[in-house]
Scaffold this motif. Structure first.
Motif, PDB file in Angstrom:
ATOM      1  N   ARG A 135      16.210  -9.300  -2.437  1.00 24.79           N
ATOM      2  CA  ARG A 135      15.808 -10.030  -3.654  1.00 24.79           C
ATOM      3  C   ARG A 135      14.328  -9.777  -3.943  1.00 24.79           C
ATOM      4  N   VAL A 136      14.000  -9.761  -5.218  1.00 24.29           N
ATOM      5  CA  VAL A 136      12.632  -9.498  -5.645  1.00 24.29           C
ATOM      6  C   VAL A 136      11.806 -10.763  -5.468  1.00 24.29           C
ATOM      7  N   ILE A 137      10.746 -10.663  -4.656  1.00 27.51           N
ATOM      8  CA  ILE A 137       9.831 -11.785  -4.454  1.00 27.51           C
ATOM      9  C   ILE A 137       8.818 -11.830  -5.583  1.00 27.51           C
ATOM     10  N   ILE A 138       8.338 -10.637  -5.965  1.00 32.26           N
ATOM     11  CA  ILE A 138       7.345 -10.570  -7.046  1.00 32.26           C
ATOM     12  C   ILE A 138       7.424  -9.228  -7.737  1.00 32.26           C
ATOM     13  N   SER A 139       7.219  -9.251  -9.057  1.00 34.81           N
ATOM     14  CA  SER A 139       7.064  -8.045  -9.863  1.00 34.81           C
ATOM     15  C   SER A 139       5.610  -8.017 -10.302  1.00 34.81           C
ATOM     16  N   LEU A 140       4.903  -6.949  -9.927  1.00 33.08           N
ATOM     17  CA  LEU A 140       3.456  -6.921 -10.141  1.00 33.08           C
ATOM     18  C   LEU A 140       3.084  -5.797 -11.095  1.00 33.08           C
ATOM     19  N   ASN A 141       2.406  -6.147 -12.184  1.00 28.23           N
ATOM     20  CA  ASN A 141       1.996  -5.167 -13.193  1.00 28.23           C
ATOM     21  C   ASN A 141       0.948  -4.209 -12.646  1.00 28.23           C
ATOM     22  N   PRO A 142       0.747  -3.073 -13.331  1.00 29.00           N
ATOM     23  CA  PRO A 142      -0.232  -2.081 -12.859  1.00 29.00           C
ATOM     24  C   PRO A 142      -1.628  -2.679 -12.664  1.00 29.00           C
ATOM     25  N   ASN A 143      -2.270  -2.280 -11.564  1.00 29.85           N
ATOM     26  CA  ASN A 143      -3.649  -2.664 -11.256  1.00 29.85           C
ATOM     27  C   ASN A 143      -3.885  -4.176 -11.283  1.00 29.85           C
ATOM     28  N   LYS A 144      -2.926  -4.930 -10.768  1.00 27.22           N
ATOM     29  CA  LYS A 144      -3.030  -6.390 -10.706  1.00 27.22           C
ATOM     30  C   LYS A 144      -2.925  -6.876  -9.262  1.00 27.22           C
ATOM     31  N   THR A 145      -3.318  -8.141  -9.047  1.00 28.74           N
ATOM     32  CA  THR A 145      -3.263  -8.759  -7.723  1.00 28.74           C
ATOM     33  C   THR A 145      -2.513 -10.079  -7.806  1.00 28.74           C
ATOM     34  N   ALA A 146      -1.691 -10.353  -6.804  1.00 25.03           N
ATOM     35  CA  ALA A 146      -1.026 -11.649  -6.675  1.00 25.03           C
ATOM     36  C   ALA A 146      -1.557 -12.305  -5.408  1.00 25.03           C
ATOM     37  N   ASN A 147      -2.055 -13.534  -5.529  1.00 27.43           N
ATOM     38  CA  ASN A 147      -2.680 -14.232  -4.407  1.00 27.43           C
ATOM     39  C   ASN A 147      -1.801 -15.344  -3.856  1.00 27.43           C
ATOM     40  N   ASN A 148      -1.887 -15.515  -2.547  1.00 27.97           N
ATOM     41  CA  ASN A 148      -1.292 -16.667  -1.853  1.00 27.97           C
ATOM     42  C   ASN A 148       0.170 -16.920  -2.203  1.00 27.97           C
ATOM     43  N   ILE A 149       0.978 -15.878  -2.085  1.00 26.79           N
ATOM     44  CA  ILE A 149       2.422 -16.035  -2.260  1.00 26.79           C
ATOM     45  C   ILE A 149       2.966 -16.656  -0.980  1.00 26.79           C
ATOM     46  N   LYS A 150       3.674 -17.788  -1.096  1.00 24.45           N
ATOM     47  CA  LYS A 150       4.214 -18.460   0.084  1.00 24.45           C
ATOM     48  C   LYS A 150       5.464 -17.728   0.569  1.00 24.45           C
ATOM     49  N   ILE A 151       5.442 -17.339   1.857  1.00 20.49           N
ATOM     50  CA  ILE A 151       6.552 -16.597   2.450  1.00 20.49           C
ATOM     51  C   ILE A 151       7.006 -17.303   3.716  1.00 20.49           C
ATOM     52  N   SER A 152       8.298 -17.397   3.917  1.00 18.91           N
ATOM     53  CA  SER A 152       8.831 -17.978   5.148  1.00 18.91           C
ATOM     54  C   SER A 152       8.489 -17.082   6.331  1.00 18.91           C
ATOM     55  N   THR A 153       8.174 -17.697   7.456  1.00 15.97           N
ATOM     56  CA  THR A 153       7.837 -16.921   8.656  1.00 15.97           C
ATOM     57  C   THR A 153       9.034 -16.115   9.164  1.00 15.97           C
ATOM     58  N   LYS A 154      10.226 -16.383   8.638  1.00 17.35           N
ATOM     59  CA  LYS A 154      11.410 -15.593   9.006  1.00 17.35           C
ATOM     60  C   LYS A 154      11.356 -14.204   8.381  1.00 17.35           C
ATOM     61  N   ASN A 155      10.610 -14.081   7.276  1.00 16.21           N
ATOM     62  CA  ASN A 155      10.549 -12.808   6.546  1.00 16.21           C
ATOM     63  C   ASN A 155       9.282 -12.052   6.912  1.00 16.21           C
ATOM     64  N   LYS A 156       9.447 -10.935   7.569  1.00 13.77           N
ATOM     65  CA  LYS A 156       8.292 -10.147   8.021  1.00 13.77           C
ATOM     66  C   LYS A 156       8.325  -8.710   7.509  1.00 13.77           C
ATOM     67  N   SER A 157       9.380  -8.345   6.802  1.00 15.73           N
ATOM     68  CA  SER A 157       9.522  -6.971   6.320  1.00 15.73           C
ATOM     69  C   SER A 157       9.822  -6.969   4.824  1.00 15.73           C
ATOM     70  N   PHE A 158       9.153  -6.079   4.096  1.00 18.72           N
ATOM     71  CA  PHE A 158       9.294  -6.012   2.638  1.00 18.72           C
ATOM     72  C   PHE A 158       9.566  -4.574   2.208  1.00 18.72           C
ATOM     73  N   GLN A 159      10.270  -4.457   1.092  1.00 17.24           N
ATOM     74  CA  GLN A 159      10.487  -3.138   0.504  1.00 17.24           C
ATOM     75  C   GLN A 159       9.673  -3.063  -0.790  1.00 17.24           C
ATOM     76  N   ILE A 160       8.854  -2.017  -0.897  1.00 21.91           N
ATOM     77  CA  ILE A 160       8.028  -1.805  -2.082  1.00 21.91           C
ATOM     78  C   ILE A 160       8.663  -0.699  -2.909  1.00 21.91           C
ATOM     79  N   SER A 161       8.885  -0.949  -4.189  1.00 20.59           N
ATOM     80  CA  SER A 161       9.462   0.073  -5.064  1.00 20.59           C
ATOM     81  C   SER A 161       8.680   0.140  -6.370  1.00 20.59           C
ATOM     82  N   TYR A 162       8.836   1.239  -7.067  1.00 20.78           N
ATOM     83  CA  TYR A 162       8.054   1.537  -8.268  1.00 20.78           C
ATOM     84  C   TYR A 162       8.964   1.644  -9.484  1.00 20.78           C
ATOM     85  N   LYS A 163       8.615   0.935 -10.545  1.00 19.94           N
ATOM     86  CA  LYS A 163       9.340   1.054 -11.805  1.00 19.94           C
ATOM     87  C   LYS A 163       8.693   2.162 -12.635  1.00 19.94           C
TER      88      LYS A 163
END
Length: 200
Positions: free
Chosen positions: A60-88
């Motif tokens: 599932r998508v946690i965040i969609s981030l626009n070009p050259n932008k930053t997302a701060n302090n996203i709350k993540i469960s300690t169960k989740n330690k691995s993420f997949q990064i993909s490009y649109k």
């Protein structure tokens, strides 16, 4: 009478002080509990690419981030330690995995950068070296008859094709009577492959 008023005022002040102290204790405990969220850590994601990027976890998508932008302090469960990064809108489908320790209350930074891939990977093309073993010049054409290049006798010429399967036709361009000699060959490749074929 004055003495009685004094006693009443004293007890009123005492009861107010006790109430205030009690409320302060409750507020303090509430703030302390909220500041220590259980099983949560914080993620900062910097997108340093000209593409919209997706950060996914467990499909599932946690965040969609626009070009050259930053997302701060996203709350993540300690169960989740691995993420997949993909490009649109990247020139081709590409994704990679990013891992963090995921300790409670900690902050982690993921920096997304533009992958430095060769042009053949971005454009999804491969290369074919054609060797003309004949004594005449030949036309190298697509199966629909579009001319790609001419190739002289004993020459080796490299052509570029889109990844996948192609039928190439080699038509004799000189020294022939009607009809010209035509050879057909099937060639296939993945991005950045190098293939070799010859005439005939």
């Amino acid at each position: 009478m004055n003495k009685l008023l004094y006693i009443i005022c004293f007890f009123l002040i005492l009861s107010c002080d006790q109430k205030d102290d009690h409320e302060l204790d409750i507020n303090y405990q509430y703030e302390e509990e909220n500041s220590k969220e259980k099983d949560i850590y914080y993620l900062i994601v910097n997108n340093y690419t000209p593409y919209t990027c997706y950060v996914e976890c467990d499909g599932r998508v946690i965040i969609s981030l626009n070009p050259n932008k930053t997302a701060n302090n996203i709350k993540i469960s300690t169960k989740n330690k691995s993420f997949q990064i993909s490009y649109k809108n990247y020139p081709y489908t590409y994704s990679y995995d990013e891992k963090v320790p995921g300790n409670q209350g900690e902050k982690y930074i993921i920096n997304i950068k533009d992958p430095d891939f060769p042009e053949c990977e971005k454009k999804k093309v491969f290369y074919v070296s054609v060797k003309n073993n004949e004594q005449y010049t030949y036309k190298i054409c697509t199966e629909r008859g579009s001319l790609i290049s001419n190739i002289s006798p004993n020459e080796t010429r490299t052509i570029t094709l889109s990844a996948g399967e192609h039928i190439l036709e080699f038509e004799q361009a000189e020294g022939h009577t009607f009809p010209p000699t035509v050879y057909s060959k099937i060639v296939s490749g993945n991005s950045c492959d190098n293939k070799n074929i010859s005439i005939p």
